[in-house]
Scaffold this active site. Sequence first.
Site, PDB file in Angstrom:
ATOM      1  N   ASP A 201       0.833  -1.202   0.000  1.00  0.00           N
ATOM      2  CA  ASP A 201       0.000   0.000   0.000  1.00  0.00           C
ATOM      3  C   ASP A 201       0.872   1.259   0.000  1.00  0.00           C
ATOM      4  OD1 ASP A 201      -2.734   1.023   0.362  1.00  0.00           O
ATOM      5  OD2 ASP A 201      -2.030   1.738   2.307  1.00  0.00           O
ATOM      6  N   GLU A 243       1.546  -0.444  -5.045  1.00  0.00           N
ATOM      7  CA  GLU A 243       0.599   0.620  -5.360  1.00  0.00           C
ATOM      8  C   GLU A 243       1.393   1.924  -5.359  1.00  0.00           C
ATOM      9  OE1 GLU A 243      -3.296   3.036  -3.736  1.00  0.00           O
ATOM     10  OE2 GLU A 243      -1.667   2.475  -2.409  1.00  0.00           O
TER      11      GLU A 243
HETATM   12  C1  GLC Z   1      -4.343   3.114  -0.391  1.00  0.00           C
HETATM   13  C2  GLC Z   1      -5.584   2.269  -0.417  1.00  0.00           C
HETATM   14  C3  GLC Z   1      -6.739   3.061   0.112  1.00  0.00           C
HETATM   15  C4  GLC Z   1      -6.424   3.502   1.523  1.00  0.00           C
HETATM   16  C5  GLC Z   1      -5.081   4.214   1.586  1.00  0.00           C
HETATM   17  C6  GLC Z   1      -4.614   4.373   2.998  1.00  0.00           C
HETATM   18  O1  GLC Z   1      -4.423   4.192  -1.245  1.00  0.00           O
HETATM   19  O2  GLC Z   1      -5.810   1.784  -1.715  1.00  0.00           O
HETATM   20  O3  GLC Z   1      -7.927   2.344   0.081  1.00  0.00           O
HETATM   21  O4  GLC Z   1      -7.416   4.364   1.987  1.00  0.00           O
HETATM   22  O5  GLC Z   1      -4.075   3.528   0.916  1.00  0.00           O
HETATM   23  O6  GLC Z   1      -4.125   3.145   3.479  1.00  0.00           O
END
Ligand code: GLC
Length: 563
Positions: A201, A243
């Site tokens: 993440d 991500e």
């Molecule tokens: C990422 C996730 C999202 C979350 C954020 C904080 O962007 O995809 O859903 O709110 O991280 O962890």
Amino acid sequence: MIDDLWYKNAVFYCLSVGSYMDADGDGVGDFKGLLRRLDYLHGLGVTAIWLMPFQPSPGKDDGYDISDYYGVDPRYGTLGDFVEFTHGCKQRGIRVIIDLVVNHTSDQHSWFKAAKSSPDSRYRDWYVWSDKKPANANKGMVFPGVQRSTWTHDKDAKAWFFHRFYDFQPDLNTSNPYVQAEILKIMGFWIQLGVSGFRMDAVPFVIATKGPKVNKPTEQYDMLRAFREFLQWRKGDAIILAEANVLPDTDMEYFGDDGDRMQMMFNFHVNQNLFYALASADSRPLAGALKVTKPRPATAQWGLFLRNHDELDLGRLSEEQRKTVFEKFGPDKSMQLYDRGIRRRLAPMLGGDRRRLELAYSLMYTLPGTPVLRYGDEIGMGDDLDLPERNCARTPMQWSTEPHAGFTKNANPKNPVIDKGPYGYDHVNVAKQRRDPNSMLNWTERIIRMRKEVPEVGWGDFKVIATRDPAVFVMRYDWRNNSVLFVHNLDEKPREVSFAVGLPGKQGEHLINLLTEEHSHADDKGRHRLMLEAYAYRWYRVGGLDYLLKRSDIDGDTDAHPE
Ligand code: GLC
């Protein structure tokens, strides 16, 4: 190169345990329920499941606020249930990757509680503090409009703490070697319980420098190599899928020049341009996005997706392009979020039109990378715009016409099932679509089966083939002595198009359709002329169906495409 990099020709399916199936009747999905649905997923043909966070959490950000990294939230089950689940996946040849949310913890995590209790706590330095309100406290919010600042004062700590996301998600001081060691320990723990890797993440924030005086954070890319090395010592074929919604010129920092950092990244750049292509019927910016994201090490792979559990972030398009996508797919303010995106599910965005849905998914399955499908998309689920922020697209899976879509026997599920309108579970559900050979579900199953038989997409080298019509997008892939070619008509009107396959000699003479009986044979000049209906897509093998007999065992075969 040997071809056991499993993620290069995989189909990922992401789901959240709490929204999939509730076996124990408390109104929240659980691992027991998910385990019972594994044969469904096996039948669909997906090869890897990406699980959203399921660890203990106050649940203020759908689990992305973790209060214990080494457990399972009791609403979802126990560690025992988790291991039954990973074992069930293993039996069916399905891999599991899980979210690794280590940019921040929940403010209810015992580390944060200890950290704020005293400046002498050994956890104090696990977070990011400031005695005074930092000058940049109102900058850099990830959720503009909802989140007011990135620094919040804590009474007990008598200090300000940094939070890139919501104020209940204090950032970990990821530069602290003790925090880094703990991150490795978390990975090691879940690897031991049977997972094949992590969707990491918020990677750019994890590796960024943090602090009250940091105005322009610097990315510490070497951290990525340390994560990767540890992971592969523990389990050779485990991967990290990052991500990281970053500009293409930093992609290689994430993959590493020698492919020594992240194995996979989501291709956000292609995602945004793909939506622009669908909205405008102009494929040129998409072709541009593919070109700038093409350079990557041979072992690296893009994750290709349409929608995920967050808003469709359009922040990297031009003002004009963003306007086009908003007008087409999210005209109403209630459909938009954080000044940059659309929070709807795909089916309602495309007006529930099967032709447009198939076109969009056909693109997702044939663009360079590994497709990542989201639960419910295989049946064309809708959204509930009455729910706040991103929750509108996180409603429970619709299994049948039983009460609450067969998701739970509880009268009051925690997340409401969609029970009204054209996307209500009466109309859109798995049971009904199983019985209908022409359903979206059966289409998805067929297309996944075919996609897995076309490893050229995951492994091969691609070229965008010029046509004179920007609405028609043609791509060819070459890999190990074989080629495939895909044609997509982005427009609502039929098109006639002509192109040359671009291979020497007569190699491009025959295009054998993989999905229908419409094959194409080139004219004397070696050009193919196709009549494409509105939103048409075609998957062709170049040459014939003897491709498996022709396949080479090595890359870069100089004898490629023998006459
Ligand atoms: C990422 C996730 C999202 C979350 C954020 C904080 O962007 O995809 O859903 O709110 O991280 O962890």
